[in-house]
Motif scaffolding. Structure first.
Motif, PDB file in Angstrom:
ATOM      1  N   THR A 130       0.837  -1.197   0.000  1.00  0.00           N
ATOM      2  CA  THR A 130       0.000   0.000   0.000  1.00  0.00           C
ATOM      3  C   THR A 130       0.872   1.247   0.000  1.00  0.00           C
ATOM      4  OG1 THR A 130      -1.673  -1.208   1.252  1.00  0.00           O
ATOM      5  CG2 THR A 130      -1.851   1.189   1.242  1.00  0.00           C
ATOM      6  N   VAL A 131       0.488   2.235  -0.766  1.00  0.00           N
ATOM      7  CA  VAL A 131       1.199   3.516  -0.815  1.00  0.00           C
ATOM      8  C   VAL A 131       0.668   4.402   0.305  1.00  0.00           C
ATOM      9  CG1 VAL A 131       1.705   5.543  -2.234  1.00  0.00           C
ATOM     10  CG2 VAL A 131       1.434   3.298  -3.321  1.00  0.00           C
ATOM     11  N   THR A 132       1.572   5.014   1.069  1.00  0.00           N
ATOM     12  CA  THR A 132       1.165   5.912   2.154  1.00  0.00           C
ATOM     13  C   THR A 132       0.794   7.277   1.580  1.00  0.00           C
ATOM     14  OG1 THR A 132       3.355   6.831   2.562  1.00  0.00           O
ATOM     15  CG2 THR A 132       2.804   4.762   3.702  1.00  0.00           C
ATOM     16  N   ALA A 133       0.288   8.154   2.442  1.00  0.00           N
ATOM     17  CA  ALA A 133      -0.069   9.510   2.031  1.00  0.00           C
ATOM     18  C   ALA A 133       1.147  10.281   1.526  1.00  0.00           C
ATOM     19  CB  ALA A 133      -0.719  10.253   3.196  1.00  0.00           C
ATOM     20  N   LYS A 134       2.348   9.921   1.993  1.00  0.00           N
ATOM     21  CA  LYS A 134       3.588  10.571   1.558  1.00  0.00           C
ATOM     22  C   LYS A 134       4.146   9.954   0.272  1.00  0.00           C
ATOM     23  CE  LYS A 134       5.548  12.032   5.960  1.00  0.00           C
ATOM     24  NZ  LYS A 134       6.745  11.866   6.804  1.00  0.00           N
ATOM     25  N   GLY A 135       3.479   8.931  -0.273  1.00  0.00           N
ATOM     26  CA  GLY A 135       3.966   8.280  -1.482  1.00  0.00           C
ATOM     27  C   GLY A 135       4.986   7.197  -1.202  1.00  0.00           C
ATOM     28  N   GLN A 136       5.097   6.756   0.035  1.00  0.00           N
ATOM     29  CA  GLN A 136       6.070   5.736   0.411  1.00  0.00           C
ATOM     30  C   GLN A 136       5.440   4.353   0.347  1.00  0.00           C
ATOM     31  OE1 GLN A 136       6.906   7.220   4.333  1.00  0.00           O
ATOM     32  NE2 GLN A 136       8.649   8.424   3.629  1.00  0.00           N
ATOM     33  N   VAL A 137       6.282   3.365   0.062  1.00  0.00           N
ATOM     34  CA  VAL A 137       5.837   1.973   0.086  1.00  0.00           C
ATOM     35  C   VAL A 137       6.863   1.149   0.845  1.00  0.00           C
ATOM     36  CG1 VAL A 137       4.578   2.090  -2.103  1.00  0.00           C
ATOM     37  CG2 VAL A 137       6.965   1.406  -2.098  1.00  0.00           C
ATOM     38  N   THR A 138       6.442   0.011   1.341  1.00  0.00           N
ATOM     39  CA  THR A 138       7.350  -0.941   1.959  1.00  0.00           C
ATOM     40  C   THR A 138       7.683  -1.991   0.914  1.00  0.00           C
ATOM     41  OG1 THR A 138       6.386  -0.585   4.143  1.00  0.00           O
ATOM     42  CG2 THR A 138       7.614  -2.641   3.806  1.00  0.00           C
ATOM     43  N   ILE A 139       8.970  -2.187   0.662  1.00  0.00           N
ATOM     44  CA  ILE A 139       9.388  -3.213  -0.280  1.00  0.00           C
ATOM     45  C   ILE A 139       9.238  -4.554   0.428  1.00  0.00           C
ATOM     46  CG2 ILE A 139      11.294  -4.108  -1.674  1.00  0.00           C
ATOM     47  CD1 ILE A 139      12.450  -1.220  -1.620  1.00  0.00           C
ATOM     48  N   PRO A 140       8.496  -5.486  -0.154  1.00  0.00           N
ATOM     49  CA  PRO A 140       8.285  -6.778   0.505  1.00  0.00           C
ATOM     50  C   PRO A 140       9.609  -7.472   0.836  1.00  0.00           C
ATOM     51  CG  PRO A 140       6.808  -6.528  -1.352  1.00  0.00           C
ATOM     52  CD  PRO A 140       7.783  -5.389  -1.419  1.00  0.00           C
ATOM     53  N   LYS A 141       9.639  -8.194   1.945  1.00  0.00           N
ATOM     54  CA  LYS A 141      10.856  -8.850   2.415  1.00  0.00           C
ATOM     55  C   LYS A 141      11.446  -9.780   1.368  1.00  0.00           C
ATOM     56  CE  LYS A 141      12.871 -11.450   6.242  1.00  0.00           C
ATOM     57  NZ  LYS A 141      14.153 -11.312   5.659  1.00  0.00           N
ATOM     58  N   ARG A 142      10.628 -10.532   0.675  1.00  0.00           N
ATOM     59  CA  ARG A 142      11.153 -11.460  -0.343  1.00  0.00           C
ATOM     60  C   ARG A 142      11.910 -10.707  -1.430  1.00  0.00           C
ATOM     61  NH1 ARG A 142       5.998 -15.144  -1.416  1.00  0.00           N
ATOM     62  NH2 ARG A 142       6.411 -14.314  -3.482  1.00  0.00           N
ATOM     63  N   VAL A 143      11.437  -9.517  -1.799  1.00  0.00           N
ATOM     64  CA  VAL A 143      12.128  -8.707  -2.804  1.00  0.00           C
ATOM     65  C   VAL A 143      13.413  -8.134  -2.223  1.00  0.00           C
ATOM     66  CG1 VAL A 143      11.958  -6.659  -4.283  1.00  0.00           C
ATOM     67  CG2 VAL A 143       9.970  -8.167  -4.000  1.00  0.00           C
ATOM     68  N   ARG A 144      13.357  -7.637  -0.994  1.00  0.00           N
ATOM     69  CA  ARG A 144      14.569  -7.117  -0.337  1.00  0.00           C
ATOM     70  C   ARG A 144      15.635  -8.197  -0.247  1.00  0.00           C
ATOM     71  NH1 ARG A 144      10.896  -5.260   3.745  1.00  0.00           N
ATOM     72  NH2 ARG A 144      11.988  -6.630   5.201  1.00  0.00           N
ATOM     73  N   ASP A 145      15.232  -9.395   0.145  1.00  0.00           N
ATOM     74  CA  ASP A 145      16.184 -10.503   0.248  1.00  0.00           C
ATOM     75  C   ASP A 145      16.767 -10.856  -1.118  1.00  0.00           C
ATOM     76  OD1 ASP A 145      15.702 -10.589   2.960  1.00  0.00           O
ATOM     77  OD2 ASP A 145      14.391 -12.361   2.861  1.00  0.00           O
ATOM     78  N   LEU A 146      15.936 -10.899  -2.138  1.00  0.00           N
ATOM     79  CA  LEU A 146      16.381 -11.236  -3.487  1.00  0.00           C
ATOM     80  C   LEU A 146      17.425 -10.244  -4.006  1.00  0.00           C
ATOM     81  CD1 LEU A 146      15.939 -12.984  -6.079  1.00  0.00           C
ATOM     82  CD2 LEU A 146      14.274 -11.258  -6.754  1.00  0.00           C
ATOM     83  N   LEU A 147      17.197  -8.955  -3.747  1.00  0.00           N
ATOM     84  CA  LEU A 147      18.104  -7.908  -4.244  1.00  0.00           C
ATOM     85  C   LEU A 147      19.202  -7.543  -3.245  1.00  0.00           C
ATOM     86  CD1 LEU A 147      15.519  -5.505  -5.923  1.00  0.00           C
ATOM     87  CD2 LEU A 147      17.001  -7.190  -7.025  1.00  0.00           C
TER      88      LEU A 147
END
Length: 77
Positions: free
Chosen positions: A4-21
């Motif tokens: 979900t995009v926050t009011a500030k335009g921020q998102v949380t990168i899913p853990k599986r993607v963070r781990d992959l990269l």
């Protein structure tokens, strides 16, 4: 995976993607638009892999001057 995009335009990168990269706190990332219109997330702070030519760079050896190198090349040593 969705987020979900926050009011500030921020998102949380899913853990599986963070781990992959290999994304950790402080990592730099870049968003690029691909030719098909999709957006690609890339980690940009990793050291680039040395090219095949960079791996071959070096020197003839410590203390050898041009005459010594030429003698070795000619088989005179």
């Amino acid at each position: 995976m969705s987020t979900t995009v926050t009011a500030k335009g921020q998102v949380t990168i899913p853990k599986r993607v963070r781990d992959l990269l290999g994304i950790v706190p402080g990592s730099k990332v870049d968003f690029r638009r691909a030719a098909d219109g999709s957006v690609v997330l890339m980690r940009t702070d990793q050291a680039r892999a040395a090219s095949r030519f960079a791996k071959l760079r070096g020197h003839a050896g410590e203390g050898l001057d041009t005459d010594a190198i030429m003698a070795l090349t000619r088989g005179e040593a």
